[in-house]
Write a protein that holds these residues in place. Structure first.
Motif, PDB file in Angstrom:
ATOM      1  N   ALA A 119     -42.704 -27.383 -37.294  1.00  0.00           N
ATOM      2  CA  ALA A 119     -42.160 -27.718 -38.612  1.00  0.00           C
ATOM      3  C   ALA A 119     -41.205 -28.902 -38.452  1.00  0.00           C
ATOM      4  O   ALA A 119     -40.042 -28.730 -38.091  1.00  0.00           O
ATOM      5  CB  ALA A 119     -41.440 -26.520 -39.213  1.00  0.00           C
ATOM      6  N   HIS A 120     -41.702 -30.112 -38.696  1.00  0.00           N
ATOM      7  CA  HIS A 120     -40.852 -31.282 -38.521  1.00  0.00           C
ATOM      8  C   HIS A 120     -39.703 -31.249 -39.529  1.00  0.00           C
ATOM      9  O   HIS A 120     -39.779 -30.605 -40.585  1.00  0.00           O
ATOM     10  CB  HIS A 120     -41.666 -32.573 -38.618  1.00  0.00           C
ATOM     11  N   TYR A 121     -38.633 -31.935 -39.199  1.00  0.00           N
ATOM     12  CA  TYR A 121     -37.382 -31.785 -39.943  1.00  0.00           C
ATOM     13  C   TYR A 121     -37.498 -32.197 -41.412  1.00  0.00           C
ATOM     14  O   TYR A 121     -36.728 -31.740 -42.248  1.00  0.00           O
ATOM     15  CB  TYR A 121     -36.267 -32.574 -39.248  1.00  0.00           C
ATOM     16  N   LEU A 149     -38.102 -27.364 -30.656  1.00  0.00           N
ATOM     17  CA  LEU A 149     -37.708 -25.999 -30.298  1.00  0.00           C
ATOM     18  C   LEU A 149     -36.197 -25.779 -30.334  1.00  0.00           C
ATOM     19  O   LEU A 149     -35.694 -24.833 -29.747  1.00  0.00           O
ATOM     20  CB  LEU A 149     -38.235 -25.585 -28.913  1.00  0.00           C
ATOM     21  N   HIS A 150     -35.470 -26.609 -31.054  1.00  0.00           N
ATOM     22  CA  HIS A 150     -34.013 -26.474 -31.092  1.00  0.00           C
ATOM     23  C   HIS A 150     -33.496 -25.972 -32.433  1.00  0.00           C
ATOM     24  O   HIS A 150     -32.297 -25.726 -32.568  1.00  0.00           O
ATOM     25  CB  HIS A 150     -33.343 -27.810 -30.744  1.00  0.00           C
ATOM     26  N   THR A 151     -34.376 -25.830 -33.425  1.00  0.00           N
ATOM     27  CA  THR A 151     -33.955 -25.341 -34.739  1.00  0.00           C
ATOM     28  C   THR A 151     -35.019 -24.398 -35.298  1.00  0.00           C
ATOM     29  O   THR A 151     -36.215 -24.668 -35.173  1.00  0.00           O
ATOM     30  CB  THR A 151     -33.747 -26.504 -35.728  1.00  0.00           C
ATOM     31  N   VAL A 152     -34.553 -23.311 -35.904  1.00  0.00           N
ATOM     32  CA  VAL A 152     -35.433 -22.387 -36.624  1.00  0.00           C
ATOM     33  C   VAL A 152     -34.900 -22.233 -38.036  1.00  0.00           C
ATOM     34  O   VAL A 152     -33.680 -22.178 -38.260  1.00  0.00           O
ATOM     35  CB  VAL A 152     -35.497 -21.013 -35.921  1.00  0.00           C
ATOM     36  N   GLU A 190     -30.103 -24.087 -32.217  1.00  0.00           N
ATOM     37  CA  GLU A 190     -30.094 -23.829 -30.786  1.00  0.00           C
ATOM     38  C   GLU A 190     -30.434 -22.367 -30.454  1.00  0.00           C
ATOM     39  O   GLU A 190     -30.461 -21.499 -31.302  1.00  0.00           O
ATOM     40  CB  GLU A 190     -28.785 -24.275 -30.137  1.00  0.00           C
ATOM     41  N   PHE A 191     -30.673 -22.138 -29.174  1.00  0.00           N
ATOM     42  CA  PHE A 191     -31.406 -20.963 -28.716  1.00  0.00           C
ATOM     43  C   PHE A 191     -30.717 -19.630 -28.967  1.00  0.00           C
ATOM     44  O   PHE A 191     -31.359 -18.652 -29.332  1.00  0.00           O
ATOM     45  CB  PHE A 191     -31.717 -21.128 -27.225  1.00  0.00           C
ATOM     46  N   GLU A 192     -29.419 -19.567 -28.753  1.00  0.00           N
ATOM     47  CA  GLU A 192     -28.761 -18.273 -28.960  1.00  0.00           C
ATOM     48  C   GLU A 192     -28.678 -17.926 -30.437  1.00  0.00           C
ATOM     49  O   GLU A 192     -28.626 -16.755 -30.804  1.00  0.00           O
ATOM     50  CB  GLU A 192     -27.382 -18.274 -28.302  1.00  0.00           C
ATOM     51  N   PRO A 462     -44.190 -25.889 -25.198  1.00  0.00           N
ATOM     52  CA  PRO A 462     -44.893 -26.174 -26.447  1.00  0.00           C
ATOM     53  C   PRO A 462     -44.187 -27.136 -27.396  1.00  0.00           C
ATOM     54  O   PRO A 462     -44.562 -27.226 -28.569  1.00  0.00           O
ATOM     55  CB  PRO A 462     -45.009 -24.789 -27.081  1.00  0.00           C
ATOM     56  N   VAL A 463     -43.154 -27.859 -26.913  1.00  0.00           N
ATOM     57  CA  VAL A 463     -42.558 -28.894 -27.744  1.00  0.00           C
ATOM     58  C   VAL A 463     -43.619 -29.925 -28.120  1.00  0.00           C
ATOM     59  O   VAL A 463     -43.660 -30.418 -29.237  1.00  0.00           O
ATOM     60  CB  VAL A 463     -41.374 -29.561 -27.021  1.00  0.00           C
ATOM     61  N   ALA A 464     -44.477 -30.276 -27.164  1.00  0.00           N
ATOM     62  CA  ALA A 464     -45.580 -31.197 -27.412  1.00  0.00           C
ATOM     63  C   ALA A 464     -46.846 -30.612 -26.796  1.00  0.00           C
ATOM     64  O   ALA A 464     -46.791 -29.706 -25.964  1.00  0.00           O
ATOM     65  CB  ALA A 464     -45.281 -32.572 -26.807  1.00  0.00           C
TER      66      ALA A 464
END
Length: 566
Positions: A119-121, A149-152, A190-192, A462-464
């Motif tokens: 999901a691009h920004y 993979l840095h934002t959900v 971020e991940f946490e 899976p980033v790319a």
């Protein structure tokens, strides 16, 4: 011809265009394999003399044969999970994304979380909120992950299920974004921050290494371990289909190594894997005892550790990359490093003292400089050694810092698919975040190589997309940014960075990365002659055959391979 001994070959690939990556013998026509090792490399006639009555002979028909691709930076467990998710990178707008979510929901009625990837920004043309996702599906937890993979972004049901709707205390650099109404907006940085969402989806154990660096507690049972091994295997076989025979899994913990060791004992480990200890900002120096123990306990030709992974910053698109100058589209903002520079220097010095390698995610030029400074401090304290410390990504670098990588022997671990416009990532918003005045300092692959930095290429899957051939094409066809020099490397340099360069950067060059007698029988055969193929058509060649440790793990022409490799 060079040979390991005079043993009869088990397998011969002949009539090939062999690019060995061995500077002493760069080209050949045939390769002979015996057991899990390369027996000989030479002319077709020389290698034919090693055939016996039981030797399998494969005619390559003039196709390229290379050392197996060395994937120097990816996340194989996350990639295995990614293969089960919805992919929306080709979509734009709430209507299209919503329709895709609803179709995926109908096909997966029992999935606890409906996760969309890529999901691009700007996918919704506005900052996404839980309300936007609620309008798509409100009665089931759904979320979408950014390509980096840095934002959900999660809907209300997912936030409630993860215990995040009312916010949560997070470590520095990780954030549950809150709205004016006192509730989470749905953006998790971020991940946490998004770890709890991943966890209730059943993928928390695989995500744990990158999210917290800790071990599963309580210890997973047999069924849980089997599920996690299945994700690892799915990811590895996907890599094998793209010619990958070795990989550096840039997240992980002892649990990951234990799973791989179980797979090895079961005869179900297809690839060679290196796994780090992930050092997080909340950890004390004595946590490095765990890194040393992992290095001591796992160190054969198939499964190894021996290095420490860290994050110095985030990513450009979310403005969490640490910059030396203000973001041009947000004056006054530079982000902050996840480790204070003096603290990082202390940690790097201790890791280096232990004889371990260091790999640090650093995307902004401020983060890159802080890492170089830390490596310089470690070298000053401990003396020079064959450390091969690495910087991962280096998307922006101050010109003054470019020669420092070569001077200190720091590996530039780079990802051709990441450059905006080169493959799947759009030019925006990244170029606006960098600003026109700094585009000449972005993605400086050739400048780094010319300054003497060892280069290793990878995908960050899976980033790319993990496809090495697509990555090679992206590296060769990338257009220079406006006002910037051409930063592409040649085909030969690119192939080296995906093979011998990656192996050297991971301290695995004594095992694999070149086709030389005595090294591992790891190789890939492409669907044609890569040197005679237009760069834009390289991805169309395809991977015909992947061999790891002498065993065929992917055979496109036979339509089948094997998961067993050791």
């Amino acid at each position: 011809m060079t040979t390991a001994d005079l043993t009869t070959a088990d397998l011969i690939l002949t009539n090939a265009r062999v690019l060995t990556m061995d500077p002493d013998h760069p080209r050949a026509e045939a390769v002979a394999l015996s057991g899990d090792r390369i027996l000989a490399v030479g002319s077709a006639a020389e290698i034919a003399a090693l055939a016996g009555p039981d030797t399998r002979i494969l005619d390559a028909g003039g196709r390229t044969v290379l050392p197996g691709f060395f994937e120097g930076h990816l996340h194989v467990g996350l990639g295995g999970a990614d293969l089960t998710h919805l992919h929306i990178g080709h979509l734009h707008g709430a209507e299209a994304v919503g329709a895709a979510f609803r179709g995926f929901a109908g096909a997966n009625p029992d999935m606890p979380l409906l996760m969309a990837q890529e999901a691009h920004y700007g996918i919704l043309d506005k900052p996404a909120t839980r309300h936007d996702l609620d309008a798509m599906i409100a009665d089931r937890p759904i979320a979408m992950m950014s390509p980096d993979l840095h934002t959900v972004w999660a809907n209300t049901a997912a936030l409630e299920a993860a215990g995040l709707l009312h916010g949560a205390e997070m470590p520095h650099g990780h954030e549950v974004v809150m709205g004016a109404d006192g509730l989470a907006t749905g953006e998790l940085r971020e991940f946490e921050a998004f770890g709890p969402v991943i966890a209730f989806a059943g993928e928390g154990r695989i995500n744990l290494g990158i999210a917290t660096g800790e071990e599963p507690d309580p210890r997973p049972g047999a069924a849980e371990r089997a599920a996690d091994k299945a994700l690892l295997l799915k990811g590895m076989l996907h890599c094998a289909a793209h010619g990958v025979t070795s990989l550096v899994n840039m997240d992980g913990n002892r649990y990951t190594l234990e799973l791989l060791a179980e797979m090895q004992a079961e005869g179900a480990l297809p690839l060679r894997v290196k796994v780090p200890f992930h050092f997080k900002p909340h950890m004390d120096l004595d946590a490095l005892e765990r890194a040393s123990a992992m290095a001591e306990d796992f160190g054969d030709d198939w499964i190894s550790s021996g290095f420490v992974k860290m994050f110095m910053d985030g990513v450009i698109d979310s403005r969490t990359a640490y910059m030396l100058r203000d973001y041009p589209d947000q004056p006054g903002h530079r982000s902050e490093p996840l480790f204070a520079p003096e603290r990082f220097a202390e940690i790097a010095t201790e890791i280096d003292r232990r004889g371990l390698q260091i790999a640090v995610h650093a995307i902004g030029d401020g983060a890159v400089r802080a890492v170089i400074d830390g490596y310089e401090a470690a070298r000053a304290a401990n003396g020079s050694r064959d450390s091969r410390h690495r910087i991962e990504h280096i998307e922006l670098i101050d010109p003054a810092d470019i020669p420092r990588l070569g001077a200190f022997g720091i590996t530039a671990s780079l990802q051709p698919p990441h450059a905006p416009g080169a493959m799947d990532f759009p030019l925006q918003p990244t170029l606006s975040r960098i600003g026109a005045a700094r585009l000449a300092d972005a993605f400086n692959w050739r400048s780094l190589a010319e300054a003497g930095a060892p280069i290793a290429f990878s995908s960050d899957w899976p980033v790319a997309d993990v496809s090495v051939l697509r990555g090679i094409a992206a590296a060769l066809t990338r257009a220079p940014f406006e006002g910037a020099r051409d930063e592409r490397l040649s085909l030969a340099e690119t192939l080296h960075a995906y093979t011998a360069g990656g192996a050297w950067a991971a301290h695995r060059d004594h095992v694999t990365g070149t086709l030389r007698p005595g090294l591992a029988a790891d190789l890939v055969m492409l669907g044609g002659d890569i040197e005679a193929t237009e760069p834009a058509r390289i991805a169309d060649l395809g991977v015909v055959l992947t061999i790891c440790g002498g065993r065929v793990i992917h055979d496109a022409e036979a339509g089948a391979g094997t998961a067993a490799a050791s």
